[in-house]
Design an enzyme around this catalytic site. Structure first.
Site, PDB file in Angstrom:
ATOM      1  N   LYS A 157       3.500  10.809 -10.718  1.00  0.00           N
ATOM      2  CA  LYS A 157       3.434  11.364  -9.281  1.00  0.00           C
ATOM      3  C   LYS A 157       1.930  11.317  -8.656  1.00  0.00           C
ATOM      4  O   LYS A 157       1.325  12.289  -9.156  1.00  0.00           O
ATOM      5  CB  LYS A 157       4.065  12.752  -9.335  1.00  0.00           C
ATOM      6  CG  LYS A 157       4.688  13.095  -8.149  1.00  0.00           C
ATOM      7  CD  LYS A 157       5.868  14.500  -8.305  1.00  0.00           C
ATOM      8  CE  LYS A 157       5.642  15.308  -7.003  1.00  0.00           C
ATOM      9  NZ  LYS A 157       6.415  14.756  -5.942  1.00  0.00           N
TER      10      LYS A 157
HETATM   11  N1  PMP Z   1      11.013  10.583  -5.787  1.00  0.00           N
HETATM   12  C1  PMP Z   1       9.698  10.793  -5.158  1.00  0.00           C
HETATM   13  C2  PMP Z   1       9.037   9.778  -4.807  1.00  0.00           C
HETATM   14  C3  PMP Z   1       9.384  12.195  -5.030  1.00  0.00           C
HETATM   15  O1  PMP Z   1       8.122  12.518  -4.515  1.00  0.00           O
HETATM   16  C4  PMP Z   1      10.410  13.497  -5.325  1.00  0.00           C
HETATM   17  C5  PMP Z   1       9.716  14.799  -5.270  1.00  0.00           C
HETATM   18  N2  PMP Z   1       9.108  15.124  -6.352  1.00  0.00           N
HETATM   19  C6  PMP Z   1      11.427  12.874  -6.045  1.00  0.00           C
HETATM   20  C7  PMP Z   1      11.950  11.628  -6.190  1.00  0.00           C
HETATM   21  C8  PMP Z   1      12.356  14.032  -6.659  1.00  0.00           C
HETATM   22  O2  PMP Z   1      11.761  14.497  -7.768  1.00  0.00           O
HETATM   23  P1  PMP Z   1      12.008  16.041  -8.352  1.00  0.00           P
HETATM   24  O3  PMP Z   1      13.736  16.219  -8.341  1.00  0.00           O
HETATM   25  O4  PMP Z   1      11.668  16.150  -9.510  1.00  0.00           O
HETATM   26  O5  PMP Z   1      11.280  17.006  -7.398  1.00  0.00           O
END
Ligand code: PMP
Length: 328
Positions: A157
């Site tokens: 991320k």
């Molecule tokens: N894909 C991306 C690109 C994201 O930014 C997020 C948000 N964090 C998600 C998927 C979903 O991930 P999570 O369920 O861990 O928030």
């Protein structure tokens, strides 16, 4: 967006207006940071705020940091304790979003990852719905492709890689859609701009594999488990073609910010009933019960913020809870 009064910055809790970085900060200039988005859900009956799967978020932050050659300053458990302390200091008695951030802090010009100082910061804010839509989302396939592992790894991320998400989201929104559908370079479905994607196809719940340029979402992992345990539908992680979605029975997006968002239309084709399908609705309900501490089978996913020693304060400003209804 109104944040809590305090932020965690350079090793201490400070008033949020003091949490500023210098203009030459490496991450500000080159996007060399990584972050998390965590939610805490308020349970009015129990007067409790529950952090959802906080250790998993901090483990993922550590993985992103490792890819960027950074080192978390605290263990995962210490990070969770710090987060709970931040939420107590900010007296959050409503649904809350937490943003931990690790970044290259050296004030230097020169793009690289090595031999740079790094810092950790965290703030919190009241947070309502992320993708603000009534009913089901209308999405379009983006003309932008999802970042590839050979370019900027989607499994980390990374702050800088959110330019990819922003390009796609803005294109979709300015064209009148709610969200973008991003494909990888080989044409397979990846995810939304900041959400993972699921489809109900042939009686199975299908989602792209983590090797298809997606973030390995924590909501994704949660829903895969709830689908098996609570709904009893088989789950499959595999590559998905764009047109499989056009003829799927149901499609939905999910993420910490978005939670579970039904998709009713893709590229001007109605999907399923055009609203929230049966599996999507069941998962939305199951997920909401779990995150609010109403399903004891999953209490191990929750980190309670308040305790007998530090009970929840009486809500001072009820309008705060709905103050931060932002759309991406
Ligand atoms: N894909 C991306 C690109 C994201 O930014 C997020 C948000 N964090 C998600 C998927 C979903 O991930 P999570 O369920 O861990 O928030």
């Amino acid at each position: 967006m109104r944040t809590g009064r305090y932020a965690y910055f350079r090793g201490e809790f400070v008033p949020v207006e003091q949490a500023h970085v210098p203009i030459m900060t490496h991450a500000l200039n080159y996007g060399t940071g990584c972050f998390e988005g965590i939610r805490a859900h308020w349970n009015e009956g129990q007067q409790q705020l529950y952090l959802f799967r906080a250790p998993e978020h901090f483990d993922r932050l550590a993985a992103s940091a490792h890819i960027l050659m950074m080192h978390p300053p605290h263990t995962t458990v210490q990070m969770c304790e710090l987060t709970a302390e931040l939420l107590r200091r900010n007296e959050h008695v409503h649904d809350t979003y937490i943003r931990p951030l690790m970044y290259k802090s050296s004030p230097i010009i020169g793009v690289r990852l090595h031999d740079l100082d790094e810092d950790f910061a965290m703030f919190s804010a009241p947070f309502g719905a992320y993708v603000e839509i009534e009913g089901a989302a209308r999405i379009r396939t983006s003309s932008w492709r999802r970042v590839e592992d050979t370019a900027t790894p989607a499994r980390a991320k990374i702050t800088g890689s959110y330019v990819n998400a922003a390009l796609a989201k803005t294109e979709a929104m300015l064209d009148g859609y709610d969200e973008a559908l991003m494909l990888s370079e080989n044409g397979h479905v990846a995810e939304g701009s900041a959400e993972n994607l699921f489809a109900v196809i042939g009686g199975k719940l299908v989602t792209p594999a983590v090797t298809d340029n997606v973030l390995a979402g924590i909501t994704r992992a949660t829903l895969l488990q709830l689908a098996s345990d609570v709904i009893g539908i088989p789950t499959v992680e595999r590559s998905i073609d764009r047109t499989e979605l056009y003829i799927a029975d149901e499609v939905f997006l999910c993420g910490t910010g978005a939670q579970v968002v039904p998709v009713g239309e893709i590229d001007r084709r109605r999907v399923g009933s055009g609203g929230a399908g049966e599996v999507t609705s069941l998962l939305m309900t199951a997920y909401d019960r779990v995150v609010r501490g109403l399903d004891e089978r999953y209490s191990h996913w929750l980190w309670p913020v308040f305790s007998d020693d530090s009970p929840a304060p009486v809500a001072r400003d009820e309008s705060e809870a709905s103050a931060a209804k932002i759309s991406l």
